[in-house]
Scaffold this motif. Structure first.
Motif, PDB file in Angstrom:
ATOM      1  N   CYS A  24      38.102  -3.074   2.659  1.00  0.00           N
ATOM      2  CA  CYS A  24      38.982  -2.793   3.795  1.00  0.00           C
ATOM      3  C   CYS A  24      39.684  -1.477   3.502  1.00  0.00           C
ATOM      4  O   CYS A  24      40.756  -1.454   2.895  1.00  0.00           O
ATOM      5  N   ILE A  25      39.038  -0.391   3.906  1.00  0.00           N
ATOM      6  CA  ILE A  25      39.626   0.905   3.613  1.00  0.00           C
ATOM      7  C   ILE A  25      40.841   1.141   4.492  1.00  0.00           C
ATOM      8  O   ILE A  25      40.883   0.725   5.646  1.00  0.00           O
ATOM      9  N   TRP A  53      48.182  13.243  -0.102  1.00  0.00           N
ATOM     10  CA  TRP A  53      46.952  12.588  -0.554  1.00  0.00           C
ATOM     11  C   TRP A  53      45.819  12.785   0.432  1.00  0.00           C
ATOM     12  O   TRP A  53      44.655  12.891   0.054  1.00  0.00           O
ATOM     13  N   SER A  54      46.154  12.828   1.716  1.00  0.00           N
ATOM     14  CA  SER A  54      45.147  13.079   2.744  1.00  0.00           C
ATOM     15  C   SER A  54      44.554  14.474   2.558  1.00  0.00           C
ATOM     16  O   SER A  54      43.330  14.657   2.614  1.00  0.00           O
ATOM     17  N   ALA A  55      45.407  15.451   2.313  1.00  0.00           N
ATOM     18  CA  ALA A  55      44.934  16.818   2.079  1.00  0.00           C
ATOM     19  C   ALA A  55      44.089  16.883   0.813  1.00  0.00           C
ATOM     20  O   ALA A  55      43.045  17.561   0.786  1.00  0.00           O
ATOM     21  N   GLU A  56      44.521  16.181  -0.227  1.00  0.00           N
ATOM     22  CA  GLU A  56      43.754  16.135  -1.478  1.00  0.00           C
ATOM     23  C   GLU A  56      42.372  15.538  -1.236  1.00  0.00           C
ATOM     24  O   GLU A  56      41.361  16.061  -1.714  1.00  0.00           O
ATOM     25  N   LEU A  57      42.323  14.446  -0.495  1.00  0.00           N
ATOM     26  CA  LEU A  57      41.044  13.782  -0.218  1.00  0.00           C
ATOM     27  C   LEU A  57      40.123  14.699   0.580  1.00  0.00           C
ATOM     28  O   LEU A  57      38.935  14.821   0.267  1.00  0.00           O
ATOM     29  N   MET A  97      32.307  10.183  -3.319  1.00  0.00           N
ATOM     30  CA  MET A  97      33.160  10.187  -2.119  1.00  0.00           C
ATOM     31  C   MET A  97      33.801   8.815  -1.922  1.00  0.00           C
ATOM     32  O   MET A  97      34.979   8.713  -1.603  1.00  0.00           O
ATOM     33  N   GLU A  98      33.015   7.795  -2.120  1.00  0.00           N
ATOM     34  CA  GLU A  98      33.522   6.426  -1.973  1.00  0.00           C
ATOM     35  C   GLU A  98      34.614   6.141  -3.000  1.00  0.00           C
ATOM     36  O   GLU A  98      35.651   5.549  -2.671  1.00  0.00           O
ATOM     37  N   ILE A  99      34.389   6.554  -4.230  1.00  0.00           N
ATOM     38  CA  ILE A  99      35.368   6.311  -5.297  1.00  0.00           C
ATOM     39  C   ILE A  99      36.672   7.041  -5.008  1.00  0.00           C
ATOM     40  O   ILE A  99      37.757   6.477  -5.158  1.00  0.00           O
ATOM     41  N   LEU A 103      40.347   5.325  -4.459  1.00  0.00           N
ATOM     42  CA  LEU A 103      41.493   5.679  -5.300  1.00  0.00           C
ATOM     43  C   LEU A 103      42.687   6.137  -4.469  1.00  0.00           C
ATOM     44  O   LEU A 103      43.824   5.738  -4.730  1.00  0.00           O
ATOM     45  N   VAL A 104      42.432   6.963  -3.453  1.00  0.00           N
ATOM     46  CA  VAL A 104      43.521   7.453  -2.602  1.00  0.00           C
ATOM     47  C   VAL A 104      44.110   6.313  -1.785  1.00  0.00           C
ATOM     48  O   VAL A 104      45.332   6.200  -1.642  1.00  0.00           O
ATOM     49  N   ASP A 105      43.267   5.443  -1.255  1.00  0.00           N
ATOM     50  CA  ASP A 105      43.771   4.301  -0.485  1.00  0.00           C
ATOM     51  C   ASP A 105      44.615   3.376  -1.361  1.00  0.00           C
ATOM     52  O   ASP A 105      45.693   2.926  -0.953  1.00  0.00           O
TER      53      ASP A 105
END
Length: 146
Positions: A24-25, A53-57, A97-99, A103-105
């Protein structure tokens, strides 16, 4: 307007945007930051962290997308064997990308308070997705339930 954003967020949770269909992302970096802020009623500190974190992702995913593009342009694709090697190398990038998303979520969920995290759990349940398990943060300004 809030109903539309809730519906959008529901589809983010319900749609398998990543390979891990059961996860559940939260969708940091995918879902607009303003939607996450509004749905989960994030405070200023949480909002700033989500935006960072959004910008980092997005930056990390841009680098990974560039790697994938370069791989597709430069890797030989003349035989089934070469295509198999290409697929394996591409999977490594996709898994990365998934990892990073996970991690960010999880990092974001850890700064949620109990009520915000409960909302996330409820949305995951409605979307038939497996939530990430974290311990929410207790904020001094939070109002305890009576």
């Amino acid at each position: 307007m809030l109903e539309r954003k809730l519906l959008l967020l529901f589809f983010v949770f319900a749609t398998p945007l990543l390979r891990a269909q059961d996860d559940c992302i939260l969708g940091v970096g995918i879902t607009p930051d303003s939607t996450l802020v509004e749905i989960f009623q994030l405070n200023e500190e949480q909002t700033e962290k989500v935006r960072n974190w959004s910008a980092e992702l997005k930056y990390r995913n841009e680098l990974l997308n560039n790697q994938a593009d370069n791989l597709l342009k430069r890797h030989p694709q003349n035989s089934p064997g070469e295509l198999g090697v290409l697929a394996e190398k591409y999977k490594v990038i996709s898994d990365s990308m998934e990892i990073v998303q996970r991690l960010v979520d999880i990092r974001t969920l850890k700064v949620f308070n109990e009520k915000q995290y409960e909302l996330y759990l409820n949305l995951c349940e409605k979307a038939y997705r497996q939530p990430y398990r974290v311990v929410p943060t207790n904020y001094r300004d939070s109002i305890p339930d009576k």
